[in-house]
Scaffold this motif. Structure first.
Motif, short mmCIF file in Angstrom:
data_model
loop_
_atom_site.label_atom_id
_atom_site.label_comp_id
_atom_site.label_asym_id
_atom_site.label_seq_id
_atom_site.Cartn_x
_atom_site.Cartn_y
_atom_site.Cartn_z
N LEU A 21 0.83 -1.19 0.00
CA LEU A 21 0.00 0.00 0.00
C LEU A 21 0.88 1.25 0.00
CD1 LEU A 21 -2.77 1.28 0.09
CD2 LEU A 21 -2.78 0.95 2.57
N ARG A 22 1.96 1.21 0.72
CA ARG A 22 2.89 2.34 0.78
C ARG A 22 3.46 2.66 -0.60
NH1 ARG A 22 8.51 2.74 4.26
NH2 ARG A 22 9.02 4.83 3.58
N THR A 23 3.85 1.63 -1.34
CA THR A 23 4.41 1.84 -2.68
C THR A 23 3.37 2.46 -3.60
OG1 THR A 23 5.98 0.03 -2.44
CG2 THR A 23 5.43 0.69 -4.68
N LEU A 24 2.14 1.96 -3.56
CA LEU A 24 1.08 2.53 -4.40
C LEU A 24 0.83 3.98 -4.04
CD1 LEU A 24 -1.02 2.20 -6.62
CD2 LEU A 24 -2.63 1.49 -4.84
N ARG A 25 0.78 4.28 -2.77
CA ARG A 25 0.56 5.68 -2.34
C ARG A 25 1.68 6.58 -2.86
NH1 ARG A 25 -1.60 4.41 3.70
NH2 ARG A 25 -3.78 4.20 3.13
N GLN A 26 2.92 6.10 -2.78
CA GLN A 26 4.04 6.89 -3.29
C GLN A 26 3.91 7.12 -4.79
OE1 GLN A 26 7.41 4.62 -1.91
NE2 GLN A 26 7.66 5.91 -0.10
N LEU A 27 3.50 6.10 -5.53
CA LEU A 27 3.31 6.25 -6.97
C LEU A 27 2.24 7.30 -7.27
CD1 LEU A 27 3.29 2.56 -8.25
CD2 LEU A 27 5.00 4.31 -8.75
N GLU A 28 1.14 7.23 -6.56
CA GLU A 28 0.04 8.16 -6.81
C GLU A 28 0.37 9.58 -6.38
OE1 GLU A 28 -3.59 6.56 -5.23
OE2 GLU A 28 -3.75 5.10 -6.86
N GLN A 29 1.31 9.73 -5.47
CA GLN A 29 1.70 11.06 -5.01
C GLN A 29 2.98 11.55 -5.69
OE1 GLN A 29 1.95 10.62 -0.76
NE2 GLN A 29 -0.23 10.26 -0.55
N ASP A 30 3.42 10.82 -6.71
CA ASP A 30 4.65 11.15 -7.45
C ASP A 30 5.84 11.28 -6.50
OD1 ASP A 30 6.06 11.55 -9.79
OD2 ASP A 30 5.75 13.72 -9.78
N ALA A 31 5.94 10.33 -5.60
CA ALA A 31 7.03 10.31 -4.63
C ALA A 31 7.76 8.97 -4.75
CB ALA A 31 6.48 10.48 -3.21
N GLY A 32 8.85 8.84 -4.07
CA GLY A 32 9.59 7.59 -4.10
C GLY A 32 10.36 7.43 -5.40
N ASN A 33 10.89 6.24 -5.60
CA ASN A 33 11.69 5.94 -6.78
C ASN A 33 11.35 4.51 -7.23
OD1 ASN A 33 13.58 6.18 -8.77
ND2 ASN A 33 15.33 5.78 -7.43
N PRO A 34 10.19 4.34 -7.89
CA PRO A 34 9.75 2.99 -8.24
C PRO A 34 10.62 2.36 -9.33
CG PRO A 34 8.35 4.60 -9.28
CD PRO A 34 9.26 5.36 -8.37
N THR A 35 10.70 1.06 -9.29
CA THR A 35 11.41 0.33 -10.34
C THR A 35 10.50 0.22 -11.56
OG1 THR A 35 10.57 -1.81 -9.63
CG2 THR A 35 12.64 -1.07 -8.62
N VAL A 36 11.10 -0.10 -12.69
CA VAL A 36 10.33 -0.32 -13.90
C VAL A 36 9.35 -1.47 -13.69
CG1 VAL A 36 10.47 -1.02 -16.33
CG2 VAL A 36 12.08 0.65 -15.41
N ALA A 37 9.78 -2.50 -12.98
CA ALA A 37 8.92 -3.66 -12.72
C ALA A 37 7.67 -3.25 -11.93
CB ALA A 37 9.70 -4.73 -11.98
N LYS A 38 7.83 -2.37 -10.95
CA LYS A 38 6.67 -1.94 -10.16
C LYS A 38 5.72 -1.10 -11.00
CE LYS A 38 8.76 -2.28 -5.67
NZ LYS A 38 9.21 -1.64 -4.46
N LEU A 39 6.27 -0.21 -11.81
CA LEU A 39 5.43 0.58 -12.70
C LEU A 39 4.70 -0.32 -13.69
CD1 LEU A 39 7.81 3.58 -13.48
CD2 LEU A 39 5.76 3.61 -12.03
N ASP A 40 5.42 -1.30 -14.22
CA ASP A 40 4.84 -2.22 -15.19
C ASP A 40 3.70 -3.02 -14.56
OD1 ASP A 40 4.99 -3.11 -17.93
OD2 ASP A 40 5.71 -5.02 -17.16
N SER A 41 3.83 -3.40 -13.30
CA SER A 41 2.78 -4.18 -12.66
C SER A 41 1.49 -3.38 -12.52
CB SER A 41 3.23 -4.70 -11.29
OG SER A 41 3.34 -3.65 -10.35
N VAL A 42 1.61 -2.07 -12.38
CA VAL A 42 0.42 -1.22 -12.31
C VAL A 42 -0.17 -1.03 -13.71
CG1 VAL A 42 -0.43 1.10 -11.80
CG2 VAL A 42 1.17 -0.01 -10.23
#
Length: 63
Positions: A21-42
């Motif tokens: 949930l933390r990773t998704l929240r960071q993605l939606e708030q344009d925060a953090g540093n997601p990997t390509v794999a995490k972005l791809d899974s969304v």
């Protein structure tokens, strides 16, 4: 996009993407540093994939 397309809350959507949930929240708030794999899974749930696209551009002196 998550709400408009799926109507899912963050908890359920994160579970579907196999993300915390933390990773998704960071993605939606344009925060953090997601990997390509995490972005791809969304994006995969929306019928899209993350990738690199070659863009042709003219290099000065080379036409």
């Amino acid at each position: 996009m998550r709400l408009r397309v799926t109507g899912l809350n963050q908890t359920d959507f994160a579970r579907m993407c196999k993300l915390s949930l933390r990773t998704l929240r960071q993605l939606e708030q344009d925060a953090g540093n997601p990997t390509v794999a995490k972005l791809d899974s969304v994006f995969r749930l929306f019928g899209m994939r993350v990738g690199i696209v070659v863009v042709r551009r003219e290099v000065e002196g080379m036409k």
